[in-house]
Design a protein around this motif. Structure first.
Motif, PDB file in Angstrom:
ATOM      1  N   VAL A 145     -52.304  45.369  82.926  1.00 54.79           N
ATOM      2  CA  VAL A 145     -51.700  44.658  82.100  1.00 54.79           C
ATOM      3  C   VAL A 145     -52.794  44.280  80.877  1.00 54.79           C
ATOM      4  N   THR A 146     -52.287  44.093  79.463  1.00 53.38           N
ATOM      5  CA  THR A 146     -53.150  43.642  78.739  1.00 53.38           C
ATOM      6  C   THR A 146     -53.700  42.149  78.824  1.00 53.38           C
ATOM      7  N   GLU A 147     -54.708  41.646  78.268  1.00 51.55           N
ATOM      8  CA  GLU A 147     -55.194  40.244  78.286  1.00 51.55           C
ATOM      9  C   GLU A 147     -54.116  39.447  77.377  1.00 51.55           C
ATOM     10  N   ILE A 169     -45.025  33.682  81.218  1.00 52.22           N
ATOM     11  CA  ILE A 169     -46.189  33.918  81.882  1.00 52.22           C
ATOM     12  C   ILE A 169     -47.001  34.662  80.899  1.00 52.22           C
ATOM     13  N   ARG A 170     -48.328  34.061  80.809  1.00 54.80           N
ATOM     14  CA  ARG A 170     -49.256  35.041  79.946  1.00 54.80           C
ATOM     15  C   ARG A 170     -50.635  35.453  80.652  1.00 54.80           C
ATOM     16  N   GLY A 171     -51.021  36.362  80.295  1.00 58.59           N
ATOM     17  CA  GLY A 171     -52.140  37.063  80.641  1.00 58.59           C
ATOM     18  C   GLY A 171     -52.356  37.421  82.168  1.00 58.59           C
ATOM     19  N   PRO A 172     -53.289  38.335  82.649  1.00 54.70           N
ATOM     20  CA  PRO A 172     -53.392  38.719  83.822  1.00 54.70           C
ATOM     21  C   PRO A 172     -53.481  37.594  84.934  1.00 54.70           C
ATOM     22  N   GLY A 173     -53.973  36.487  84.685  1.00 52.91           N
ATOM     23  CA  GLY A 173     -54.127  35.549  85.483  1.00 52.91           C
ATOM     24  C   GLY A 173     -52.843  34.708  85.802  1.00 52.91           C
ATOM     25  N   VAL A 197     -37.510  45.814  80.984  1.00 49.34           N
ATOM     26  CA  VAL A 197     -38.118  46.588  80.000  1.00 49.34           C
ATOM     27  C   VAL A 197     -39.437  46.086  79.540  1.00 49.34           C
ATOM     28  N   ASP A 198     -40.247  47.198  79.688  1.00 55.11           N
ATOM     29  CA  ASP A 198     -41.752  46.948  79.359  1.00 55.11           C
ATOM     30  C   ASP A 198     -42.187  47.551  78.010  1.00 55.11           C
ATOM     31  N   ALA A 235     -47.821  45.484  77.616  1.00 59.53           N
ATOM     32  CA  ALA A 235     -48.334  44.311  76.949  1.00 59.53           C
ATOM     33  C   ALA A 235     -47.297  43.107  76.970  1.00 59.53           C
ATOM     34  N   GLU A 236     -46.056  43.492  77.182  1.00 58.44           N
ATOM     35  CA  GLU A 236     -44.898  42.682  77.489  1.00 58.44           C
ATOM     36  C   GLU A 236     -43.960  43.293  78.371  1.00 58.44           C
ATOM     37  N   ARG A 237     -43.461  42.279  79.057  1.00 56.63           N
ATOM     38  CA  ARG A 237     -42.258  42.726  80.284  1.00 56.63           C
ATOM     39  C   ARG A 237     -41.223  41.648  79.991  1.00 56.63           C
ATOM     40  N   TRP A 238     -39.784  42.323  79.872  1.00 55.13           N
ATOM     41  CA  TRP A 238     -38.682  41.501  79.940  1.00 55.13           C
ATOM     42  C   TRP A 238     -37.902  41.728  81.256  1.00 55.13           C
ATOM     43  N   VAL A 239     -37.793  40.557  81.782  1.00 56.19           N
ATOM     44  CA  VAL A 239     -37.180  41.060  83.170  1.00 56.19           C
ATOM     45  C   VAL A 239     -35.555  40.351  83.256  1.00 56.19           C
TER      46      VAL A 239
END
Length: 143
Positions: free
Chosen positions: A32-34, A47-51, A112-113, A121-125
């Motif tokens: 995943v991107t930063e 939810i944002r970022g790898p962390g 959908v990624d 960069a973005e994930r829709w579940v």
């Protein structure tokens, strides 16, 4: 070399296998991107970022230690990949504010990624949240 639709499908499949099914949380930054953003109606805020993504995965993996996601179907178009999936597992800890039930659950859905430069960069579940809550006993099953 340009990233192809096939490459993007392979990246998403590997992320599911290594991070979700393999529980390799240290691999998250590889996938995943930063600036990654995760959207899911069951989650109060994006939810944002790898962390942030790692924290979400930890919550699910701690509640459902035998978590398994089966890819039923995947297809892509350029930088977008759609995945139809089924998740299964036994709820042994609190999940989304619902106490542990000890019940085995099965939830279907679609992800959908959107990918950028070989990373998500973005994930829709969109999953069967109602069915999951019914299986957890949080709401009555009226079927």
């Amino acid at each position: 070399m340009a990233v192809t639709t096939r490459d993007n499908i392979d990246i998403v499949r590997r992320e599911i296998e290594e991070v979700w099914n393999g529980d390799d949380r240290d691999a998250i930054p590889d996938f995943v991107t930063e600036g990654f953003v995760y959207h899911n109606p069951m989650v109060d805020e994006e939810i944002r970022g790898p962390g942030g993504y790692r924290h979400l995965i930890e919550e699910y993996r701690e509640a459902v230690r035998d978590f398994e996601m089966t890819v039923e179907e995947m297809f892509g178009d350029g930088d977008r990949v759609a995945t139809r999936f089924t998740t299964r597992g036994t709820v042994e800890g609190e999940l989304r504010g619902v106490e542990a039930s000890g019940e085995r659950i099965e939830v279907t859905g679609v992800v959908v990624d959107h990918l950028s430069d070989g990373k998500i960069a973005e994930r829709w579940v969109h999953d069967d949240a109602l069915g999951m809550l019914e299986q957890l006993g949080a709401i009555p099953d009226n079927r």
